[in-house]
Design an enzyme around this catalytic site. Structure first.
Site, PDB file in Angstrom:
ATOM      1  N   LYS A 101     -18.225  33.547 -14.838  1.00  0.00           N
ATOM      2  CA  LYS A 101     -19.043  34.498 -14.612  1.00  0.00           C
ATOM      3  C   LYS A 101     -18.624  35.491 -13.883  1.00  0.00           C
ATOM      4  O   LYS A 101     -18.573  36.684 -14.084  1.00  0.00           O
ATOM      5  CB  LYS A 101     -20.134  33.784 -13.863  1.00  0.00           C
ATOM      6  CG  LYS A 101     -21.273  32.876 -14.676  1.00  0.00           C
ATOM      7  CD  LYS A 101     -22.372  32.340 -13.672  1.00  0.00           C
ATOM      8  CE  LYS A 101     -21.951  31.710 -12.545  1.00  0.00           C
ATOM      9  NZ  LYS A 101     -21.157  30.360 -12.719  1.00  0.00           N
ATOM     10  N   ARG A 119     -30.718  30.604 -10.142  1.00  0.00           N
ATOM     11  CA  ARG A 119     -30.175  29.424 -10.405  1.00  0.00           C
ATOM     12  C   ARG A 119     -31.296  28.343 -10.216  1.00  0.00           C
ATOM     13  O   ARG A 119     -30.973  27.181 -10.810  1.00  0.00           O
ATOM     14  CB  ARG A 119     -29.309  29.033  -9.277  1.00  0.00           C
ATOM     15  CG  ARG A 119     -27.893  29.454  -9.233  1.00  0.00           C
ATOM     16  CD  ARG A 119     -27.204  29.008  -8.054  1.00  0.00           C
ATOM     17  NE  ARG A 119     -25.857  28.609  -8.161  1.00  0.00           N
ATOM     18  CZ  ARG A 119     -24.789  29.383  -8.224  1.00  0.00           C
ATOM     19  NH1 ARG A 119     -24.778  30.511  -7.803  1.00  0.00           N
ATOM     20  NH2 ARG A 119     -23.625  28.844  -8.378  1.00  0.00           N
ATOM     21  N   ARG A 151      -8.903  27.118  -9.034  1.00  0.00           N
ATOM     22  CA  ARG A 151      -9.321  28.447  -8.726  1.00  0.00           C
ATOM     23  C   ARG A 151      -8.797  28.699  -7.552  1.00  0.00           C
ATOM     24  O   ARG A 151      -8.767  28.014  -6.396  1.00  0.00           O
ATOM     25  CB  ARG A 151     -10.804  28.395  -8.674  1.00  0.00           C
ATOM     26  CG  ARG A 151     -11.515  29.782  -8.086  1.00  0.00           C
ATOM     27  CD  ARG A 151     -12.716  30.242  -8.778  1.00  0.00           C
ATOM     28  NE  ARG A 151     -13.900  29.139  -8.192  1.00  0.00           N
ATOM     29  CZ  ARG A 151     -15.047  29.301  -8.610  1.00  0.00           C
ATOM     30  NH1 ARG A 151     -15.568  30.386  -9.368  1.00  0.00           N
ATOM     31  NH2 ARG A 151     -15.845  28.414  -7.931  1.00  0.00           N
ATOM     32  N   ARG A 171     -11.312  27.713  -1.963  1.00  0.00           N
ATOM     33  CA  ARG A 171     -12.720  27.466  -1.644  1.00  0.00           C
ATOM     34  C   ARG A 171     -13.172  26.018  -1.174  1.00  0.00           C
ATOM     35  O   ARG A 171     -12.558  25.097  -2.059  1.00  0.00           O
ATOM     36  CB  ARG A 171     -13.454  28.023  -2.574  1.00  0.00           C
ATOM     37  CG  ARG A 171     -13.897  29.322  -2.589  1.00  0.00           C
ATOM     38  CD  ARG A 171     -14.909  29.655  -3.762  1.00  0.00           C
ATOM     39  NE  ARG A 171     -16.078  29.044  -4.151  1.00  0.00           N
ATOM     40  CZ  ARG A 171     -16.861  29.363  -5.103  1.00  0.00           C
ATOM     41  NH1 ARG A 171     -16.697  30.740  -5.613  1.00  0.00           N
ATOM     42  NH2 ARG A 171     -18.045  28.725  -5.128  1.00  0.00           N
ATOM     43  N   ARG A 213     -21.972  20.261  -7.363  1.00  0.00           N
ATOM     44  CA  ARG A 213     -22.271  21.356  -7.956  1.00  0.00           C
ATOM     45  C   ARG A 213     -22.443  21.322  -9.483  1.00  0.00           C
ATOM     46  O   ARG A 213     -23.497  21.959  -9.990  1.00  0.00           O
ATOM     47  CB  ARG A 213     -21.221  22.790  -7.677  1.00  0.00           C
ATOM     48  CG  ARG A 213     -21.323  22.895  -6.160  1.00  0.00           C
ATOM     49  CD  ARG A 213     -19.981  23.605  -5.766  1.00  0.00           C
ATOM     50  NE  ARG A 213     -19.605  24.870  -6.681  1.00  0.00           N
ATOM     51  CZ  ARG A 213     -18.433  25.197  -6.902  1.00  0.00           C
ATOM     52  NH1 ARG A 213     -17.316  24.531  -6.573  1.00  0.00           N
ATOM     53  NH2 ARG A 213     -18.306  26.368  -7.589  1.00  0.00           N
TER      54      ARG A 213
HETATM   55  P1  ADP Z   1     -19.761  29.238  -8.622  1.00  0.00           P
HETATM   56  O1  ADP Z   1     -19.991  30.450  -9.445  1.00  0.00           O
HETATM   57  O2  ADP Z   1     -18.584  28.688  -8.601  1.00  0.00           O
HETATM   58  O3  ADP Z   1     -20.884  28.276  -8.848  1.00  0.00           O
HETATM   59  P2  ADP Z   1     -20.889  30.898  -6.575  1.00  0.00           P
HETATM   60  O4  ADP Z   1     -19.988  31.716  -5.657  1.00  0.00           O
HETATM   61  O5  ADP Z   1     -22.001  31.587  -7.439  1.00  0.00           O
HETATM   62  O6  ADP Z   1     -20.113  29.729  -7.117  1.00  0.00           O
HETATM   63  O7  ADP Z   1     -21.910  30.049  -5.429  1.00  0.00           O
HETATM   64  C1  ADP Z   1     -21.220  29.266  -4.693  1.00  0.00           C
HETATM   65  C2  ADP Z   1     -22.341  28.724  -3.754  1.00  0.00           C
HETATM   66  O8  ADP Z   1     -23.028  29.760  -3.023  1.00  0.00           O
HETATM   67  C3  ADP Z   1     -23.333  27.809  -4.404  1.00  0.00           C
HETATM   68  O9  ADP Z   1     -22.962  26.481  -4.619  1.00  0.00           O
HETATM   69  C4  ADP Z   1     -24.503  27.829  -3.520  1.00  0.00           C
HETATM   70  O10 ADP Z   1     -24.453  27.077  -2.343  1.00  0.00           O
HETATM   71  C5  ADP Z   1     -24.559  29.159  -3.100  1.00  0.00           C
HETATM   72  N1  ADP Z   1     -25.334  30.067  -3.915  1.00  0.00           N
HETATM   73  C6  ADP Z   1     -24.838  31.109  -4.491  1.00  0.00           C
HETATM   74  N2  ADP Z   1     -26.146  31.681  -5.280  1.00  0.00           N
HETATM   75  C7  ADP Z   1     -27.033  31.150  -4.870  1.00  0.00           C
HETATM   76  C8  ADP Z   1     -28.475  30.868  -5.438  1.00  0.00           C
HETATM   77  N3  ADP Z   1     -28.903  31.810  -6.385  1.00  0.00           N
HETATM   78  N4  ADP Z   1     -29.143  29.957  -4.930  1.00  0.00           N
HETATM   79  C9  ADP Z   1     -28.842  29.119  -4.042  1.00  0.00           C
HETATM   80  N5  ADP Z   1     -27.495  28.828  -3.573  1.00  0.00           N
HETATM   81  C10 ADP Z   1     -26.703  29.977  -4.149  1.00  0.00           C
HETATM   82  P1  ADP Z   2     -17.570  31.145 -11.914  1.00  0.00           P
HETATM   83  O1  ADP Z   2     -17.951  32.540 -11.391  1.00  0.00           O
HETATM   84  O2  ADP Z   2     -18.708  31.058 -13.400  1.00  0.00           O
HETATM   85  O3  ADP Z   2     -17.792  29.919 -11.265  1.00  0.00           O
HETATM   86  P2  ADP Z   2     -14.900  31.910 -12.263  1.00  0.00           P
HETATM   87  O4  ADP Z   2     -14.962  33.411 -13.029  1.00  0.00           O
HETATM   88  O5  ADP Z   2     -14.683  32.232 -10.928  1.00  0.00           O
HETATM   89  O6  ADP Z   2     -16.195  31.187 -12.567  1.00  0.00           O
HETATM   90  O7  ADP Z   2     -13.865  31.284 -13.184  1.00  0.00           O
HETATM   91  C1  ADP Z   2     -13.573  30.024 -12.592  1.00  0.00           C
HETATM   92  C2  ADP Z   2     -11.801  29.653 -12.667  1.00  0.00           C
HETATM   93  O8  ADP Z   2     -11.564  29.658 -13.924  1.00  0.00           O
HETATM   94  C3  ADP Z   2     -11.134  30.683 -12.308  1.00  0.00           C
HETATM   95  O9  ADP Z   2      -9.986  30.142 -11.544  1.00  0.00           O
HETATM   96  C4  ADP Z   2     -10.828  31.471 -13.364  1.00  0.00           C
HETATM   97  O10 ADP Z   2      -9.468  32.440 -13.189  1.00  0.00           O
HETATM   98  C5  ADP Z   2     -10.774  30.887 -14.349  1.00  0.00           C
HETATM   99  N1  ADP Z   2     -11.240  31.115 -15.639  1.00  0.00           N
HETATM  100  C6  ADP Z   2     -12.121  32.175 -15.892  1.00  0.00           C
HETATM  101  N2  ADP Z   2     -12.569  32.283 -17.231  1.00  0.00           N
HETATM  102  C7  ADP Z   2     -11.735  31.608 -17.980  1.00  0.00           C
HETATM  103  C8  ADP Z   2     -11.204  31.364 -19.091  1.00  0.00           C
HETATM  104  N3  ADP Z   2     -11.896  32.103 -20.143  1.00  0.00           N
HETATM  105  N4  ADP Z   2     -10.049  30.321 -19.511  1.00  0.00           N
HETATM  106  C9  ADP Z   2      -9.500  29.957 -18.592  1.00  0.00           C
HETATM  107  N5  ADP Z   2      -9.786  29.855 -17.465  1.00  0.00           N
HETATM  108  C10 ADP Z   2     -10.713  30.789 -16.981  1.00  0.00           C
END
Ligand code: ADP
Ligand code: ADP
Ligand code: ZN
Length: 217
Positions: free
Chosen positions: A13, A88, A127, A159, A170
């Protein structure tokens, strides 16, 4: 155009949102990035959110609601935005629709980035993040110089919630609380599903093609 990027943790995302924001000139609004910024600045909100985030749990709605309302009301989003990480849960989807209607706006598309569960652990564990919000991967999306952000030169970090125990939590939270939104948005007729298992550029081109078919952003 108002777009929600949807998908499990690690689906891409943030990566796609960054590329889309650049291409279409709309802001990328990530609740995770905003929360991490608050933690870094040791705000009251950041302190409240941190205990949940470190464990991989969702931050409670009452902590988030003011933040999301304020951010969506800002003028940079007047012609649209990319929302990453919100909603979410079903109550959050309801809150979002209420906020948008108060602003005289509505959601155009939910982009569901579909990635098989077995790929997610590897993506998240590898990541590496930058304080500027950029993310990299130690194998799939390496920075030009190891450990350093291409965009701003800062040192990358791993992270706390990208370590195995929090990742597993998660992924469970996603399955139980977030995945049900797929049905909700499918019924609302705004869901577009993309195969997110391909390479980053392939996924990006596919999203652009779908959005261009759908209408102008
Ligand atoms: P990822 O895309 O890797 O799941 P995010 O950066 O979007 O991680 O979110 C990291 C953390 O921030 C989540 O695990 C949660 O604890 C918190 N968070 C982010 N967005 C929300 C949301 N919409 N509702 C509740 N918690 C959130
Ligand atoms: P999200 O925001 O959904 O948690 P990220 O965009 O941060 O996900 O991507 C999670 C990890 O996977 C990062 O380390 C990113 O560089 C890698 N990644 C993202 N898209 C791809 C893909 N299409 N193929 C392989 N690795 C990817
Ligand atoms: Zn950076």
């Amino acid at each position: 155009m108002i777009i929600v990027l949807f998908g499990p943790p690690g689906s891409g995302k943030g990566t796609q949102a960054k590329l889309l924001a650049e291409r279409y000139g709309v802001p990328h609004i990530s609740t995770g990035d905003i929360l991490r910024e608050n933690i870094k600045n040791e705000t009251e909100l950041g302190l409240k959110a941190k205990t949940y985030m470190d464990k991989g749990e969702l931050v409670p709605d009452d902590v988030l609601i003011g933040l999301i309302k304020d951010r969506l009301s800002q003028s940079d989003g007047a012609s649209g935005f990319l929302l990453d990480g919100y909603p979410r849960t079903l109550p959050q989807a309801e809150t979002l629709s209420k906020i948008l209607s108060e602003l005289g706006k509505s959601l155009d598309v939910v982009l569901n980035i579909d990635v098989p569960a077995e790929k997610l652990l590897n993506r998240l564990a590898g990541r590496r993040m930058c304080v500027c919000g950029a993310s990299y991967h130690i194998s799939f999306n390496k920075p030009k110089q190891a450990g350093i952000c291409d965009l701003c030169g800062s040192k990358l970090y791993h992270r706390d919630d990208d370590k195995e125990e929090a990742i597993m939590n998660r992924l469970d939270v996603y399955k139980n609380q977030t995945q049900p939104l797929i049905d909700h948005y499918t019924q609302a007729g705004v869901m577009l599903t993309i195969n997110g298992a391909a390479d980053i550029v392939v996924v990006f081109n596919e999203i652009c093609r779908m959005l261009d078919d759908f209408g102008h952003v």
